[in-house]
Scaffold this active site. Structure first.
Site, PDB file in Angstrom:
ATOM      1  N   TYR A  33      44.811  26.722  41.890  1.00 28.95           N
ATOM      2  CA  TYR A  33      45.200  26.374  43.262  1.00 28.95           C
ATOM      3  C   TYR A  33      44.704  24.986  43.638  1.00 28.95           C
ATOM      4  O   TYR A  33      43.866  24.403  42.943  1.00 28.95           O
ATOM      5  CB  TYR A  33      44.655  27.417  44.250  1.00 28.95           C
ATOM      6  CG  TYR A  33      43.178  27.252  44.558  1.00 28.95           C
ATOM      7  CD1 TYR A  33      42.209  27.656  43.653  1.00 28.95           C
ATOM      8  CD2 TYR A  33      42.758  26.650  45.753  1.00 28.95           C
ATOM      9  CE1 TYR A  33      40.858  27.490  43.924  1.00 28.95           C
ATOM     10  CE2 TYR A  33      41.409  26.480  46.036  1.00 28.95           C
ATOM     11  CZ  TYR A  33      40.463  26.908  45.115  1.00 28.95           C
ATOM     12  OH  TYR A  33      39.126  26.736  45.381  1.00 28.95           O
ATOM     13  N   ARG A  52      45.098  17.090  39.305  1.00 28.06           N
ATOM     14  CA  ARG A  52      44.091  18.121  39.000  1.00 28.06           C
ATOM     15  C   ARG A  52      44.751  19.476  38.781  1.00 28.06           C
ATOM     16  O   ARG A  52      44.348  20.254  37.904  1.00 28.06           O
ATOM     17  CB  ARG A  52      43.059  18.202  40.135  1.00 28.06           C
ATOM     18  CG  ARG A  52      41.909  19.135  39.798  1.00 28.06           C
ATOM     19  CD  ARG A  52      40.786  19.050  40.802  1.00 28.06           C
ATOM     20  NE  ARG A  52      41.226  19.418  42.138  1.00 28.06           N
ATOM     21  CZ  ARG A  52      40.482  19.236  43.240  1.00 28.06           C
ATOM     22  NH1 ARG A  52      39.289  18.686  43.154  1.00 28.06           N
ATOM     23  NH2 ARG A  52      40.933  19.605  44.419  1.00 28.06           N
ATOM     24  N   ARG A 100      50.416  45.660  33.896  1.00 27.37           N
ATOM     25  CA  ARG A 100      49.036  45.193  33.716  1.00 27.37           C
ATOM     26  C   ARG A 100      48.610  45.221  32.250  1.00 27.37           C
ATOM     27  O   ARG A 100      48.553  46.277  31.634  1.00 27.37           O
ATOM     28  CB  ARG A 100      48.075  46.038  34.553  1.00 27.37           C
ATOM     29  CG  ARG A 100      46.646  45.494  34.525  1.00 27.37           C
ATOM     30  CD  ARG A 100      45.702  46.356  35.326  1.00 27.37           C
ATOM     31  NE  ARG A 100      44.354  45.817  35.320  1.00 27.37           N
ATOM     32  CZ  ARG A 100      43.461  46.046  34.357  1.00 27.37           C
ATOM     33  NH1 ARG A 100      43.768  46.807  33.331  1.00 27.37           N
ATOM     34  NH2 ARG A 100      42.253  45.512  34.431  1.00 27.37           N
ATOM     35  N   HIS A 102      45.885  42.513  29.711  1.00 26.29           N
ATOM     36  CA  HIS A 102      45.081  41.298  29.812  1.00 26.29           C
ATOM     37  C   HIS A 102      45.796  40.080  29.229  1.00 26.29           C
ATOM     38  O   HIS A 102      45.858  39.033  29.862  1.00 26.29           O
ATOM     39  CB  HIS A 102      43.743  41.489  29.101  1.00 26.29           C
ATOM     40  CG  HIS A 102      42.762  42.327  29.868  1.00 26.29           C
ATOM     41  ND1 HIS A 102      42.985  43.641  30.190  1.00 26.29           N
ATOM     42  CD2 HIS A 102      41.536  42.028  30.373  1.00 26.29           C
ATOM     43  CE1 HIS A 102      41.945  44.118  30.854  1.00 26.29           C
ATOM     44  NE2 HIS A 102      41.051  43.147  30.986  1.00 26.29           N
ATOM     45  N   LYS A 147      32.376  45.263  37.969  1.00 28.83           N
ATOM     46  CA  LYS A 147      33.767  45.391  37.493  1.00 28.83           C
ATOM     47  C   LYS A 147      34.673  44.662  38.478  1.00 28.83           C
ATOM     48  O   LYS A 147      35.375  45.273  39.272  1.00 28.83           O
ATOM     49  CB  LYS A 147      34.150  46.869  37.344  1.00 28.83           C
ATOM     50  CG  LYS A 147      35.348  47.099  36.437  1.00 28.83           C
ATOM     51  CD  LYS A 147      35.410  48.524  35.970  1.00 28.83           C
ATOM     52  CE  LYS A 147      36.691  48.861  35.239  1.00 28.83           C
ATOM     53  NZ  LYS A 147      36.893  48.085  34.018  1.00 28.83           N
ATOM     54  N   GLU A 180      30.022  42.152  24.741  1.00 31.61           N
ATOM     55  CA  GLU A 180      30.998  43.251  24.759  1.00 31.61           C
ATOM     56  C   GLU A 180      32.361  42.697  24.385  1.00 31.61           C
ATOM     57  O   GLU A 180      32.504  41.496  24.112  1.00 31.61           O
ATOM     58  CB  GLU A 180      31.045  43.902  26.151  1.00 31.61           C
ATOM     59  CG  GLU A 180      31.437  42.937  27.258  1.00 31.61           C
ATOM     60  CD  GLU A 180      31.453  43.563  28.661  1.00 31.61           C
ATOM     61  OE1 GLU A 180      31.580  44.793  28.765  1.00 31.61           O
ATOM     62  OE2 GLU A 180      31.348  42.796  29.627  1.00 31.61           O
ATOM     63  N   LEU A 204      29.512  45.312  31.049  1.00 26.83           N
ATOM     64  CA  LEU A 204      29.915  46.332  32.008  1.00 26.83           C
ATOM     65  C   LEU A 204      29.370  47.680  31.525  1.00 26.83           C
ATOM     66  O   LEU A 204      29.406  47.973  30.326  1.00 26.83           O
ATOM     67  CB  LEU A 204      31.451  46.391  32.070  1.00 26.83           C
ATOM     68  CG  LEU A 204      31.990  47.332  33.132  1.00 26.83           C
ATOM     69  CD1 LEU A 204      31.832  46.741  34.523  1.00 26.83           C
ATOM     70  CD2 LEU A 204      33.450  47.651  32.868  1.00 26.83           C
TER      71      LEU A 204
HETATM   72  N1  PDD Z   1      38.365  47.734  31.002  1.00 23.77           N
HETATM   73  N2  PDD Z   1      33.902  45.995  29.412  1.00 23.77           N
HETATM   74  C1  PDD Z   1      34.897  45.401  30.078  1.00 23.77           C
HETATM   75  C2  PDD Z   1      34.805  43.921  30.359  1.00 23.77           C
HETATM   76  C3  PDD Z   1      35.992  46.154  30.529  1.00 23.77           C
HETATM   77  O1  PDD Z   1      36.969  45.556  31.225  1.00 23.77           O
HETATM   78  C4  PDD Z   1      36.044  47.537  30.238  1.00 23.77           C
HETATM   79  C5  PDD Z   1      37.187  48.400  30.661  1.00 23.77           C
HETATM   80  C6  PDD Z   1      34.985  48.117  29.526  1.00 23.77           C
HETATM   81  C7  PDD Z   1      34.929  49.610  29.208  1.00 23.77           C
HETATM   82  O2  PDD Z   1      34.698  50.352  30.384  1.00 23.77           O
HETATM   83  P1  PDD Z   1      35.271  51.868  30.525  1.00 23.77           P
HETATM   84  O3  PDD Z   1      34.799  52.620  29.342  1.00 23.77           O
HETATM   85  O4  PDD Z   1      34.673  52.353  31.810  1.00 23.77           O
HETATM   86  O5  PDD Z   1      36.786  51.771  30.580  1.00 23.77           O
HETATM   87  C8  PDD Z   1      33.929  47.316  29.137  1.00 23.77           C
HETATM   88  C9  PDD Z   1      39.532  48.461  31.469  1.00 23.77           C
HETATM   89  C10 PDD Z   1      39.931  49.593  30.583  1.00 23.77           C
HETATM   90  C11 PDD Z   1      40.635  47.437  31.727  1.00 23.77           C
HETATM   91  O6  PDD Z   1      40.309  46.411  32.323  1.00 23.77           O
HETATM   92  O7  PDD Z   1      41.804  47.687  31.386  1.00 23.77           O
END
Ligand code: PDD
Length: 279
Positions: A33, A52, A100, A102, A147, A180, A204
């Site tokens: 933005y 930018r 949805r 990623h 989260k 992770e 997380l």
């Molecule tokens: N993601 N770490 C991250 C960064 C996450 O986004 C997730 C889950 C986990 C695992 O957490 P859990 O077991 O509670 O799903 C760890 C979800 C599934 C998503 O963004 O689609």
């Protein structure tokens, strides 16, 4: 007159304008933005802002849906229509609307919004007395235990993984510590012992992680929540990921190196069976 807005080519009122629920800006923070100051009805330093914007968009590999000239005429037109002398123009471009996931969706069309709001210039008292500030640690965004929907770094990591033919990216901090996955937690098995990074704010607290730990304890595997280094992962007998959507998923290739025997290992299999049993 109410403030006006331009949303993906449609004019409307700012107070009631809407973007689709599945817009990746809303779900992932997957966008860029600019805020442009308007003095006497004219934008200030517009070309600096647009330069930018181009750098930001290219930094997240986002295609700007209009040419530079197209953006300029859109912004000038809306500033004119808004009719404010002192204002700010807000421009946002997101990766667009898709189911949805990623990684970047295929064939997604970027979304764009623009609005102009009246601005009361600072002055008077702030200039008379100056303002107060406080100092805070710069920990943007180090709160991985939250989260949050600010998922742009995770999105970019998942995309890079997919482009390298991988299902997931395992994230490693500068000191070689594994945190992770981009959307999952990481476990390893070495000599029958299960290890996963601790809940120290760098990861997380996965719900699936918690269940995996519980079934491991029930199955009498020794479990350690402690620092995992990249070299521990490389030397592990087994590695697996956990998440709500992946459940327990064996990892058999790490970068280009085989983990263990190159197939799902016995501990991962037995934990997965036990996990399914809990479900
Ligand atoms: N993601 N770490 C991250 C960064 C996450 O986004 C997730 C889950 C986990 C695992 O957490 P859990 O077991 O509670 O799903 C760890 C979800 C599934 C998503 O963004 O689609």
């Amino acid at each position: 007159m109410p403030d006006i807005t331009w949303v993906n080519g449609k004019m409307g009122e700012l107070a009631t304008a809407q973007v689709p629920l599945l817009d990746r800006g809303y779900l992932f923070g997957d966008g860029v933005y600019e805020v442009i100051r308007v003095y006497r009805g004219r934008p200030f330093a517009l070309s600096d802002h647009l330069e930018r914007l181009e750098r930001s968009a290219s930094g997240i590999r986002l295609q700007i849906p209009l040419s530079r000239a197209g953006l300029e005429s859109l912004i000038l037109g809306l500033i004119d229509q808004a009719g404010y002398s002192e204002a700010s123009a807000y421009l946002q471009i997101t990766r667009g609307v898709s189911t949805r996931q990623h990684a970047f969706p295929a064939d997604v069309k970027p979304g764009m919004i623009l609005f102009v709001s009246a601005l009361v210039p600072l002055g008077g008292e702030q200039w008379e007395r100056g303002i107060k500030v406080v100092t805070l640690p710069d920990d943007r965004w180090a709160h991985c235990h939250i989260k949050s929907v600010n998922l742009l770094p995770n999105v970019l990591a998942k995309q890079r993984a997919h482009e390298q033919g991988a299902y997931e990216a395992v994230l490693v901090r500068e000191n070689g510590r594994v945190s992770e996955g981009s959307s999952s937690n990481v476990f390893l098995v070495k000599d029958g012992v299960l290890k996963t990074p601790p809940l120290d704010g760098h990861i997380l607290a996965g719900v699936t992680r918690k269940f995996a730990l519980a079934v491991a304890q029930k199955e009498a595997y020794p479990v350690r929540e402690e620092e995992v280094l990249l070299r521990d992962l490389r030397q592990a007998d087994e590695v697996f990921l956990t998440s709500t959507t992946m459940e327990l998923l064996p990892v058999t290739l790490l970068d280009e190196a085989r983990i263990g025997t190159g197939v799902a290992g016995p501990v991962t299999r037995s934990l997965y069976q036990a996990f399914r049993g809990v479900i």
